[in-house]
Design a protein around this motif. Structure first.
Motif, PDB file in Angstrom:
ATOM      1  N   ILE A   1       3.440 -15.513  11.351  1.00  0.00           N
ATOM      2  CA  ILE A   1       4.958 -15.056  11.691  1.00  0.00           C
ATOM      3  C   ILE A   1       5.121 -15.132  13.288  1.00  0.00           C
TER       4      ILE A   1
ATOM      5  N   ASN B   1       0.966  -1.274  -0.012  1.00  0.00           N
ATOM      6  CA  ASN B   1       0.073  -0.008  -0.210  1.00  0.00           C
ATOM      7  C   ASN B   1       0.868   1.186   0.062  1.00  0.00           C
TER       8      ASN B   1
ATOM      9  N   GLY C   1       1.809  -5.882   7.362  1.00  0.00           N
ATOM     10  CA  GLY C   1       0.721  -6.714   6.479  1.00  0.00           C
ATOM     11  C   GLY C   1      -0.339  -7.113   7.032  1.00  0.00           C
ATOM     12  N   SER C   2      -0.899  -8.099   6.684  1.00  0.00           N
ATOM     13  CA  SER C   2      -2.255  -8.708   7.311  1.00  0.00           C
ATOM     14  C   SER C   2      -2.112  -9.338   8.568  1.00  0.00           C
TER      15      SER C   2
ATOM     16  N   GLU D   1       7.475 -13.860  -3.316  1.00  0.00           N
ATOM     17  CA  GLU D   1       6.456 -13.932  -2.987  1.00  0.00           C
ATOM     18  C   GLU D   1       6.482 -14.363  -1.380  1.00  0.00           C
TER      19      GLU D   1
ATOM     20  N   ALA E   1       8.514 -15.660   4.129  1.00  0.00           N
ATOM     21  CA  ALA E   1       8.663 -16.864   5.074  1.00  0.00           C
ATOM     22  C   ALA E   1      10.084 -17.045   5.194  1.00  0.00           C
TER      23      ALA E   1
ATOM     24  N   GLY F   1      -3.310  -5.148  10.495  1.00  0.00           N
ATOM     25  CA  GLY F   1      -4.736  -4.492  10.032  1.00  0.00           C
ATOM     26  C   GLY F   1      -5.383  -3.604  10.864  1.00  0.00           C
TER      27      GLY F   1
ATOM     28  N   GLU G   1     -11.566  -5.836   7.908  1.00  0.00           N
ATOM     29  CA  GLU G   1     -11.079  -5.065   7.014  1.00  0.00           C
ATOM     30  C   GLU G   1     -11.099  -5.302   5.483  1.00  0.00           C
TER      31      GLU G   1
HETATM   32  P1  NAP Z   1       0.089  -9.989   3.295  1.00  0.00           P
HETATM   33  O1  NAP Z   1      -0.176 -11.001   2.585  1.00  0.00           O
HETATM   34  O2  NAP Z   1       0.163  -9.905   4.987  1.00  0.00           O
HETATM   35  O3  NAP Z   1       1.446  -9.348   3.037  1.00  0.00           O
HETATM   36  C1  NAP Z   1       2.152  -8.535   3.193  1.00  0.00           C
HETATM   37  C2  NAP Z   1       3.644  -8.970   2.993  1.00  0.00           C
HETATM   38  O4  NAP Z   1       3.969 -10.233   3.567  1.00  0.00           O
HETATM   39  C3  NAP Z   1       4.085  -9.037   1.313  1.00  0.00           C
HETATM   40  O5  NAP Z   1       5.473  -8.817   1.226  1.00  0.00           O
HETATM   41  C4  NAP Z   1       3.789 -10.499   1.258  1.00  0.00           C
HETATM   42  O6  NAP Z   1       4.667 -11.059   0.121  1.00  0.00           O
HETATM   43  C5  NAP Z   1       4.449 -11.178   2.762  1.00  0.00           C
HETATM   44  N1  NAP Z   1       4.164 -12.516   3.023  1.00  0.00           N
HETATM   45  C6  NAP Z   1       2.950 -13.006   2.828  1.00  0.00           C
HETATM   46  N2  NAP Z   1       2.885 -14.397   3.102  1.00  0.00           N
HETATM   47  C7  NAP Z   1       3.971 -14.294   4.196  1.00  0.00           C
HETATM   48  C8  NAP Z   1       4.465 -15.481   5.170  1.00  0.00           C
HETATM   49  N3  NAP Z   1       3.705 -16.370   5.353  1.00  0.00           N
HETATM   50  N4  NAP Z   1       5.661 -15.222   5.745  1.00  0.00           N
HETATM   51  C9  NAP Z   1       6.276 -14.075   5.573  1.00  0.00           C
HETATM   52  N5  NAP Z   1       5.725 -13.006   4.670  1.00  0.00           N
HETATM   53  C10 NAP Z   1       4.608 -13.096   3.857  1.00  0.00           C
HETATM   54  O7  NAP Z   1      -0.964  -8.789   3.006  1.00  0.00           O
HETATM   55  P2  NAP Z   1      -1.447  -8.937   1.410  1.00  0.00           P
HETATM   56  O8  NAP Z   1      -1.716 -10.043   0.511  1.00  0.00           O
HETATM   57  O9  NAP Z   1      -0.539  -8.038   0.499  1.00  0.00           O
HETATM   58  O10 NAP Z   1      -2.741  -8.363   1.517  1.00  0.00           O
HETATM   59  C11 NAP Z   1      -3.957  -8.984   2.125  1.00  0.00           C
HETATM   60  C12 NAP Z   1      -4.289  -8.143   3.174  1.00  0.00           C
HETATM   61  O11 NAP Z   1      -3.564  -7.701   4.186  1.00  0.00           O
HETATM   62  C13 NAP Z   1      -5.090  -6.839   2.634  1.00  0.00           C
HETATM   63  O12 NAP Z   1      -6.540  -7.300   2.152  1.00  0.00           O
HETATM   64  C14 NAP Z   1      -5.213  -6.071   4.049  1.00  0.00           C
HETATM   65  O13 NAP Z   1      -6.516  -6.401   4.600  1.00  0.00           O
HETATM   66  C15 NAP Z   1      -3.988  -6.479   4.618  1.00  0.00           C
HETATM   67  N6  NAP Z   1      -2.956  -5.509   4.439  1.00  0.00           N
HETATM   68  C16 NAP Z   1      -2.689  -4.601   5.567  1.00  0.00           C
HETATM   69  C17 NAP Z   1      -1.507  -3.733   5.418  1.00  0.00           C
HETATM   70  C18 NAP Z   1      -1.154  -2.721   6.422  1.00  0.00           C
HETATM   71  O14 NAP Z   1      -0.487  -1.878   6.238  1.00  0.00           O
HETATM   72  N7  NAP Z   1      -1.762  -3.010   7.902  1.00  0.00           N
HETATM   73  C19 NAP Z   1      -1.055  -3.359   4.156  1.00  0.00           C
HETATM   74  C20 NAP Z   1      -1.141  -4.411   3.220  1.00  0.00           C
HETATM   75  C21 NAP Z   1      -2.197  -5.336   3.193  1.00  0.00           C
HETATM   76  P3  NAP Z   1       3.547 -10.976  -1.064  1.00  0.00           P
HETATM   77  O15 NAP Z   1       3.347  -9.663  -1.438  1.00  0.00           O
HETATM   78  O16 NAP Z   1       4.698 -11.544  -2.272  1.00  0.00           O
HETATM   79  O17 NAP Z   1       2.495 -11.832  -0.833  1.00  0.00           O
END
Ligand code: NAP
Ligand code: MG
Length: 490
Positions: free
Chosen positions: A255, A172, A247-248, A227, A232, A271, A400
């Protein structure tokens, strides 16, 4: 490379804005990006690359390397070496010089960074130009200032670094989140392996070029794209001393489980489901503008987006009428146009998530109201959306959405609104709009939220700590507090 505006937006039935596209002819994007490890560009061990796409037109911008666990291991080794041999031994004043240099270089190349951020992520150029990039530079400036003053930040303590920091960031605010992570870690003497989000790696890769240019010793910052499995691999690497994740909440929980029982320090920025609260004594026009900014800024792709609105009953009709009028004038379209208010949704996947919530909102019985604007056929778009007659139990109120969707409810008393606003698993941020200072102080002390804005919204400053209560996370980033997760007191 400047894309034509996708559509003419008519409003007020009589006139339109002329197109005002930012040019992208000056940016320099490679066809293919490798991994930035040990100060050099390294091919991914498995030879895998993925596309980075412009969400406004679905066109490919570049190819980005997919780092395997083996590549992450190489990056961690480079970071460890740089830590042991160079960075942990360098004085704070010397570290500070490098961080200042990075800040200055971001400023010098601000235009290029903003254009790439908007092309790759879909956010309006106005935001990347006026918010993301200047704030990213400010973050480096701010933490550069602390590098040689840590003994004053924590008087009578012996301040030491932690070691190798593993950092994983979302899509974002790609460059800004990288700055939030990298700047305090460098200031405190740590080295870094960072992974940007899969859909928005390009500004992090440009940052790698800039870091090379800054002369930062090799291996101090390593940038590995990939990705979830790459993220991870960073989290699970035994030689990483500290994890910083944004992130989410779902991935945040994975984690936390993964590092349970290890010595790793952790901060999680997860979130949110922020409540914006308008009292009857608020300056209504100003409040409506703030609410609109709070939820539609960056397409609602903001963890602290004011996605729930509580309106005091006596001003409900007026507020809803003004919100409806205002969303009608919001300009949805080409992120590269300087007039655009709402750009493209970051990815097809995220658009599908938002659509699912729009469907659930209607099914649960809420009344949906959208702007009558038309949206381009290609790319990922969502009209600004209001849900009226919502209830605490609705999924659109509890979960969210991460999109331009606002759920509106009413309240009568202060106690009632505090109880309703606190009734989610999240606690990242909130907003309160009132003429009375006493109400502001009453609410700010009772809201379970890391940040509470009063008569404003979405204001950020590197000197101010940011972070959540409850399932919105652990730890704080920004300000003096933001140094702590990167420090071991000896
Ligand atoms: P996410 O899956 O939590 O991704 C955040 C980061 O973590 C990305 O770099 C992602 O890589 C990485 N990631 C994914 N799975 C992981 C794992 N098992 N271990 C370590 N790192 C991992 O979030 P998203 O898929 O981008 O979005 C999903 C939801 O997260 C959104 O709909 C929103 O609700 C929330 N979100 C929150 C924020 C915030 O600032 N609080 C920001 C973005 C999204 P990849 O991008 O390669 O999957
Ligand atoms: Mg992209």
């Amino acid at each position: 490379m400047a894309k034509k505006k996708n559509k003419k937006l008519e409003f007020n039935k009589g006139w339109t804005y002329s197109e005002a596209p930012e040019s992208s002819g000056h940016i320099d994007l490679k066809k293919k990006y490798d991994l930035f490890i040990g100060g050099k560009w390294v091919k991914p061990s498995k030879g895998k690359y993925f596309d980075s796409v412009n969400p406004a037109n679905e066109e490919k911008l570049s190819e980005v390397a997919h780092a395997s666990a083996q590549d992450v291991d190489l990056a961690v080794k480079a970071a460890r070496q740089a830590y042991d041999n160079v960075w942990s031994k360098m004085s704070g004043a010397e570290r500070g010089k490098y961080i200042y240099r990075i800040a200055r270089l971001i400023q010098e190349r601000a235009r290029e960074f903003s254009v790439i951020e908007s092309l790759d992520g879909g956010k309006p150029i106005r935001e990347s130009r006026d918010v993301d990039v200047p704030l990213a530079a400010n973050h480096f400036f701010y933490y550069a200032g602390w590098a040689d003053k840590l003994e004053y930040a924590f008087p009578n303590r012996k301040v030491g670094s932690v070691g190798v920091a593993g950092q994983v960031i979302p899509w974002n605010f790609p460059l800004l989140m990288a700055a939030w992570k990298i700047a305090p870690a460098l200031a405190t003497g740590n080295t870094i392996v960072i992974k940007p989000a899969e859909t928005t790696s390009l500004t992090a890769l440009k940052l790698a070029e800039l870091i090379q240019e800054s002369g930062l010793p090799e291996g101090v910052v390593n940038i590995v794209t990939g990705e979830g499995d790459t993220g991870a691999a960073i989290v699970n690497h035994p030689d990483v001393d500290k994890i910083a994740f944004t992130g989410s909440t779902g991935v945040g929980k994975i984690i936390q489980k993964a590092i349970a029982g290890t010595n790793k320090k952790v901060t999680l920025e997860l979130g949110g489901k922020a409540a914006n609260i308008i009292f009857e004594d608020a300056p209504i026009n100003q409040a409506v503008e703030g609410i609109i900014n709070g939820i539609f800024f960056n397409q609602g792709h903001v963890c602290c987006a004011g996605s729930r609105l509580f309106v005091q009953e006596s001003v409900y009709d007026e507020v809803v009428r003004k919100l409806k009028d205002r969303i009608e004038t919001l300009i949805v379209g080409d992120p590269m146009d300087k007039n655009t208010d709402i750009g493209a949704i970051n990815s097809k996947e995220q658009l599908n998530t938002i659509k699912k919530y729009l469907k659930w909102g209607k099914e649960d019985g809420a009344e949906m109201h959208q702007s009558s604007c038309s949206i381009p056929k290609k790319g990922y778009w969502c009209k600004p959306t209001l849900f009226l007659n919502t209830a605490q139990s609705h999924r659109i109120v509890q979960e969210e959405i991460f999109g331009p969707v606002l759920a509106v409810q009413t309240f009568r008393t202060v106690d009632e609104v505090i109880q309703k606003a606190n009734n989610t698993p999240y606690g990242l941020s909130a907003g309160v709009w009132t003429d009375k200072g006493s109400k502001i102080f009453n609410l700010t002390t009772k809201m379970r939220a890391g940040v509470v804005w009063a008569n404003t919204y979405n204001k950020f400053d590197p000197a101010s700590p940011f972070g959540g209560y409850k399932e919105s996370g652990i730890g704080r980033e920004g300000g003096l507090h933001g140094l702590l997760p990167y420090i071991n007191f000896n």
